[in-house]
Structure formats: C-alpha cells, structure tokens
Design a protein around this motif. Structure first.
Motif, short mmCIF file in Angstrom:
data_model
loop_
_atom_site.label_atom_id
_atom_site.label_comp_id
_atom_site.label_asym_id
_atom_site.label_seq_id
_atom_site.Cartn_x
_atom_site.Cartn_y
_atom_site.Cartn_z
N ARG A 20 0.84 -1.20 0.00
CA ARG A 20 0.00 0.00 0.00
C ARG A 20 0.88 1.25 0.00
O ARG A 20 1.85 1.33 0.73
CB ARG A 20 -0.87 -0.02 1.26
N ASN A 29 0.91 5.77 -0.04
CA ASN A 29 0.23 6.84 0.66
C ASN A 29 -1.05 7.28 -0.04
O ASN A 29 -1.93 7.88 0.59
CB ASN A 29 1.16 8.05 0.87
N GLU A 66 1.88 -2.91 4.25
CA GLU A 66 2.76 -1.75 4.05
C GLU A 66 4.19 -2.19 3.77
O GLU A 66 5.00 -1.39 3.31
CB GLU A 66 2.72 -0.82 5.26
#
Length: 180
Positions: A65, A67, A87
C-alpha cells in the motif's frame, strides 16, 4: 509477509518491479509484465483493476500500500482489497530477499537509501516507489531500486518499470523506460 519456499527454490525468476500506477498502467509496461514470472508493485496502485491488469506468466502479483492507496482515493466498494494490502513485503526469491515498501515514511529524502539499507540489512534488494523517479542504486548492499511511475501520473517524461532476473548466484536489473 514472506513468500513460500517454492518461489525461492525456482532456478530463476523474472520479476517485474513497478510502482505509482495511480489507477492506470501504461500499455508498454503491461507488455513487459506479460513476459515476467512475478509482478511486484511498490504502492500507489489506485484500484484493484490495476492489479488485475498485471498478468505475469504465473499470475502472481504482490503489492504494498502507498500513501495514495486510501479508501477515499480508491473506487467505492474496494475497501476489502485495500485492507489486505500490507505496508511491507519480504519476498524470498532465488539468491536472496526482496523487500518492498512504498517509501513515503522514509525521511528525510536525502537519506532515503541509507535509511532503507539500515532498516533492511537482510535484503539483497529493496524496492520502493513514491518519488516517481527511476533509480537503480547498486553502489552498496542491499541494492535500492525504484522503478519510477508505471502509469501516466508524473512519469518524469517516461513511464517505466524494472525487471529483476534473480538466480541463486546472480541478479540482474533491466531498465524499461518508454519515451513518447
């Protein structure tokens, strides 16, 4: 997240590295992906449709993922897919580990490569995105790779991706940058 051993046991893999599609994959990048065994996306994907468009020979796509991968920026109804994106990702491939992060949390930018190397010394290569700038930094261990932007947003003049060929004894990076 760590890939299962059968991937690491393969004699060699061609891994498409891309990032920052922002809901669009350049058709030339998609053509490169088709010839690869795996796809690794370093974030700012834009929607699950982008991941579905990336079809390597194995059908395996791994992504983290970014931002801009948030519920308010993805299509309504895709929250479940967004929630399962990690992440951070560590892939055990022939010859070592590939660590994948988006890179937006690594500051200051002037020390980004040094910081990534300090955080992930176990890696053979670290892949990140966020900057939309293609970089192959193999000046130290681990390598730090940024495939640039594979979509149409802030491509720095050329949509791009990298292909990492990983074997148990050697790794090679091919740059694919497409000028209009």
């Amino acid at each position: 997240m760590l890939l299962t051993p059968p991937i690491a046991d393969a004699p060699s893999l061609r891994i498409a590295l891309l990032s920052d599609t922002h809901n669009a994959v350049d058709r030339r990048v998609a053509e490169v992906v088709e010839s690869c065994d795996l796809v690794v996306h370093a974030g700012d994907i834009g929607s699950p449709d982008v991941l579905a468009q990336l079809l390597p020979t194995s059908g395996r796509v791994f992504a983290v993922r970014g931002n801009n991968d948030t519920p308010d920026q993805w299509p309504q109804g895709t929250e479940r897919c967004l929630r399962i994106l990690p992440e951070y990702l560590s892939l055990d491939v022939p010859g070592g580990l590939v660590v994948v992060v988006h890179g937006h949390r690594v500051r200051p930018a002037s020390r980004r490569h040094q910081t990534l190397r300090e955080r992930h010394p176990e890696a053979r290569a670290i892949v990140y995105g966020h900057t939309h700038r293609l970089v192959v930094d193999d000046s130290a261990h681990p390598w730090v790779l940024n495939p640039g932007a594979a979509g149409h947003t802030r491509t720095q003049g050329a949509p791009s991706c990298l292909v990492l060929t990983a074997t148990p004894v050697a790794w090679y990076v091919d740059i694919h940058a497409f000028r209009d």
